[in-house]
Design an enzyme around this catalytic site. Structure first.
Site, mmCIF file in Angstrom:
data_model
loop_
_atom_site.group_PDB
_atom_site.id
_atom_site.type_symbol
_atom_site.label_atom_id
_atom_site.label_comp_id
_atom_site.label_asym_id
_atom_site.label_seq_id
_atom_site.Cartn_x
_atom_site.Cartn_y
_atom_site.Cartn_z
ATOM 1 C CG ASP A 201 2.432 16.880 54.363
ATOM 2 O OD1 ASP A 201 3.562 16.966 54.863
ATOM 3 O OD2 ASP A 201 2.105 17.514 53.331
ATOM 4 C CB SER A 202 6.471 13.491 57.095
ATOM 5 O OG SER A 202 6.072 13.744 58.433
ATOM 6 C CG ASP B 289 2.166 19.495 57.780
ATOM 7 O OD1 ASP B 289 2.434 20.678 58.047
ATOM 8 O OD2 ASP B 289 3.044 18.655 57.479
ATOM 9 C CE LYS C 266 4.904 21.842 58.867
ATOM 10 N NZ LYS C 266 5.033 21.512 57.426
ATOM 11 C CD GLU D 1 4.933 21.413 52.139
ATOM 12 O OE1 GLU D 1 5.090 21.475 50.897
ATOM 13 O OE2 GLU D 1 5.092 20.370 52.790
ATOM 14 C CD GLU E 252 11.625 19.898 54.638
ATOM 15 O OE1 GLU E 252 10.461 20.280 54.860
ATOM 16 O OE2 GLU E 252 11.918 18.713 54.369
HETATM 17 O O1 KIV Z 1 5.545 16.785 57.229
HETATM 18 C C1 KIV Z 1 6.454 16.981 58.049
HETATM 19 O O2 KIV Z 1 6.793 16.119 58.874
HETATM 20 C C2 KIV Z 1 7.117 18.275 58.017
HETATM 21 C C3 KIV Z 1 8.362 18.450 58.834
HETATM 22 C C4 KIV Z 1 9.450 17.581 58.389
HETATM 23 C C5 KIV Z 1 8.760 19.880 58.933
HETATM 24 O O3 KIV Z 1 6.666 19.158 57.356
#
Ligand code: KIV
Length: 280
Positions: A45-46, A84, A114, A116, A183
């Protein structure tokens, strides 16, 4: 070529083989990082920051993740695809988490998802895993909690904080995650967690002892010279050559050296026309 599976990744940890993970957000980048031999590709989600230009990840939607997941899947031949779960798509209830994880698999082509958060995310992880969807946990700095954490800061520096991150990692494993991203935690703490867990850890700003590492593709390739946090190593500086190449194109358009005859088509009979092998 078969795609890397969860059992393959668990075997890598058992065999002390490091796991290389990188983010990608579109099919072209997916093809490039897959050809380079990465084991896991994360549609992070970056993308809210590096693709959409926001200052955090909070406004990313499930539909955004589904769209980019499908794009990335088309570029992959070998790497495992993790997608994510964005902010507020799993925090409401385990049922909400399961429904949205299911959409990421069915529509977004994820092989795993994924989430968090540590102990508080355990019920959501358990519900997703029980439905047969593999989960990657994510503890330490969790960017979706940026406001609660007071910024993108290293976590677990003091004794209490370190114990909390370790407890979170164990809770996530206990809930069924097959892998945990660590992280921005001190290297000694990441080493301790990696030792304590049976499942692989993937570090970002977490030292060299993790079972693997993850970086944002734009960071490792040097797309943005303004962004250079301590945990990033730029393996290339591509911003400058990309700007230079585009500037050369602009000049060629202005001085009319592009397009030349070899880039142009002729009327039938005037000359044997070039065969088009790719349009756009
Ligand atoms: O959103 C993302 O790119 C991430 C990574 C930096 C681990 O969660």
């Amino acid at each position: 070529m078969p795609r890397i599976t969860v059992p393959d990744l668990l075997r890598m940890k058992a065999g002390s083989q490091k796991i290389a993970m990188v983010t990608a957000y579109d099919a072209t980048m997916a093809r490039i990082v897959d050809a380079a031999g990465v084991d896991m590709v994360l549609v992070g989600d970056s993308l809210g920051m590096v693709i959409q230009g926001h200052s955090d990840t909070l406004s990313v939607t499930l539909d955004d993740m589904i769209y980019h997941g499908r794009c990335v899947d088309r570029g992959l031949e070998r790497a495992h695809l993790t997608v994510d779960m964005p902010f507020m798509t799993y925090q409401v209830s385990p049922a909400q988490a399961l429904e949205n994880a299911g959409r990421l698999v069915k529509e977004g082509k994820a092989q795993s998802v994924k989430l968090e958060g540590g102990a508080r995310t355990a019920p959501a992880i358990r519900a997703i895993v029980d439905a047969g969807i593999p989960v990657v946990g994510h503890v330490g700095l969790t960017p979706q909690s940026v406001h609660a954490m007071g910024g993108f800061k290293v976590q677990g520096r003091g004794d209490e904080g370190a114990a909390q991150v370790l407890a979170d990692a164990l809770a996530v494993q206990e809930a069924g995650a097959f892998c945990v991203v660590l992280e921005m935690v001190p290297a000694e703490l990441a080493a301790e967690i990696t030792e304590a867990l049976a499942v692989p850890t993937i570090g970002i700003g977490a030292g060299a002892s993790c079972s693997g590492q993850v970086l944002v593709c734009n960071d490792l390739l040097g797309f943005d010279s303004r962004f250079k946090p301590r945990f990033v190593r730029r393996f290339a500086e591509l911003e400058t050559p990309m700007v230079d190449a585009t500037r050369a194109y602009v000049e060629a358009v202005r001085d009319q050296s592009f397009p030349a005859a070899e880039h142009s088509f002729r009327r039938r009979g005037a000359r044997k026309s070039a065969k088009i092998t790719r349009l756009y």
